[in-house]
Design a protein around this motif. Sequence first.
Motif, short mmCIF file in Angstrom:
data_model
loop_
_atom_site.label_atom_id
_atom_site.label_comp_id
_atom_site.label_asym_id
_atom_site.label_seq_id
_atom_site.Cartn_x
_atom_site.Cartn_y
_atom_site.Cartn_z
N ALA A 49 0.53 -1.32 -0.12
CA ALA A 49 0.32 0.06 -0.72
C ALA A 49 1.23 1.27 0.08
CB ALA A 49 -0.33 0.30 1.15
N ASP A 50 0.44 2.19 -0.93
CA ASP A 50 0.84 3.78 -0.98
C ASP A 50 0.99 4.16 0.61
OD1 ASP A 50 1.34 6.40 -1.15
OD2 ASP A 50 2.05 6.11 -2.28
N GLU A 51 1.65 4.54 1.67
CA GLU A 51 1.78 4.98 2.98
C GLU A 51 0.98 6.24 3.01
OE1 GLU A 51 4.03 4.33 6.99
OE2 GLU A 51 5.50 5.70 5.59
N LYS A 52 1.36 7.51 1.89
CA LYS A 52 0.68 8.18 2.27
C LYS A 52 -1.16 8.51 1.70
CE LYS A 52 3.71 12.20 1.05
NZ LYS A 52 4.31 12.91 -0.08
N GLU A 53 -1.64 8.08 1.00
CA GLU A 53 -2.63 6.94 0.82
C GLU A 53 -3.44 6.68 1.99
OE1 GLU A 53 -5.25 4.87 -2.83
OE2 GLU A 53 -2.83 5.69 -3.31
N LEU A 54 -2.83 5.25 1.98
CA LEU A 54 -2.92 4.81 3.17
C LEU A 54 -4.47 5.86 4.57
CD1 LEU A 54 -3.84 2.01 4.74
CD2 LEU A 54 -1.91 1.82 5.65
N LEU A 55 -2.23 6.25 4.82
CA LEU A 55 -3.27 7.54 5.87
C LEU A 55 -4.72 8.44 5.85
CD1 LEU A 55 0.65 8.27 6.92
CD2 LEU A 55 -1.02 7.20 8.52
N ALA A 56 -4.50 8.95 4.41
CA ALA A 56 -5.07 10.53 3.54
C ALA A 56 -6.51 8.83 4.24
CB ALA A 56 -4.80 10.57 2.15
N GLN A 57 -6.47 8.11 4.05
CA GLN A 57 -7.86 6.93 4.14
C GLN A 57 -8.66 6.62 5.60
OE1 GLN A 57 -8.36 3.87 0.90
NE2 GLN A 57 -6.88 4.90 -0.27
N LEU A 58 -7.20 6.85 6.63
CA LEU A 58 -7.78 6.54 8.01
C LEU A 58 -7.48 7.57 8.15
CD1 LEU A 58 -5.06 3.80 7.64
CD2 LEU A 58 -7.66 3.90 7.47
N GLY A 59 -8.33 8.66 7.84
CA GLY A 59 -8.39 9.59 8.76
C GLY A 59 -9.41 10.13 9.88
N THR A 60 -10.36 8.90 10.57
CA THR A 60 -10.39 8.67 11.46
C THR A 60 -10.96 7.98 12.64
OG1 THR A 60 -13.01 8.04 10.33
CG2 THR A 60 -12.62 10.45 10.34
N ASP A 61 -10.89 7.43 13.51
CA ASP A 61 -10.87 6.85 14.89
C ASP A 61 -11.61 5.01 13.90
OD1 ASP A 61 -9.32 7.49 15.50
OD2 ASP A 61 -10.12 7.69 18.19
N ASP A 62 -12.99 5.64 13.39
CA ASP A 62 -14.06 4.44 13.02
C ASP A 62 -12.79 3.73 11.52
OD1 ASP A 62 -15.95 5.32 14.84
OD2 ASP A 62 -16.84 5.78 13.46
N LEU A 63 -12.31 4.61 10.52
CA LEU A 63 -11.74 4.12 9.75
C LEU A 63 -10.09 2.56 10.73
CD1 LEU A 63 -12.20 7.41 7.80
CD2 LEU A 63 -12.30 5.09 6.94
N LYS A 64 -10.11 3.80 11.31
CA LYS A 64 -8.75 2.96 11.72
C LYS A 64 -9.09 1.77 12.83
CE LYS A 64 -5.79 7.57 12.59
NZ LYS A 64 -5.29 7.96 13.51
#
Length: 249
Positions: A49-64
């Motif tokens: 996974a592209d880390e920048k892209e992954l971090l952008a997709q995990l922007g809330t606690d619910d997503l994480k």
Amino acid sequence: MKNIIFILCFVQVALAQPKNYVKISQDFIEAAKYGDTTTVALIEAIAKADEKELLAQLGTDDLKKAFFINLYNGFTNYALKKDPEKYKSRNSFFKSKQFVVAGNKLSLDMIEHGFLRKSSIKLSLGKLSKLFPTQLEKKYRVEKVDYRIHFSLNCGAKSCPPIFSYDPAKINEQLDIATKSYLSNDARYDKDKNTLHLPILMSWFRGDFGNKKGILKICEDLKIIPKGTKPKLKYNDYDWSLFLENFKY
């Protein structure tokens, strides 16, 4: 067989599209459930996974929470089905950096205690956090510890909660259901002895639950004990027998 063929086709299409990593984590759970051949491709997609892209997709606690609960359960189930002998040394298994997410080598302990429990110290009863968490933990950890994760994580033991595919859009409802279901089966109030019998994980991580006061509030809210009750707490034994088919369908 039809289920496996459908998942195989779906995953092949999904992996060819722009990556939705939370969705890939959900597909990983489904693949692990059926033991199909797409599992390896999904693990590879998560590793690369592209880390920048992954971090952008995990922007809330619910997503994480959805992403990392799914990964924890999927990685555990896949690794132990592949090599059940690893379970004989559980401490090493959970500490070993044998999984990769966006190029980062991770252990199951890191996912659970570093990310989902916000840099909590594993053997501190949920009362202590790391003074100097790693940069990796800071990037991926939740903002607030949610005690309900303990009713969602499956380490391969028979006493663990069942594995379920968590969806960030529904995760609060799903975690409420998981909590109620687990405690309905594993918590019991003995009125005559004024004793509340609880799953031992509520002792292991008591700080996450708000200690005794928080535990009693949870049990009151779920109507396991009458409101205003102040019982003694006793904890059930944990069955560490390996059981890898504990999926909630």
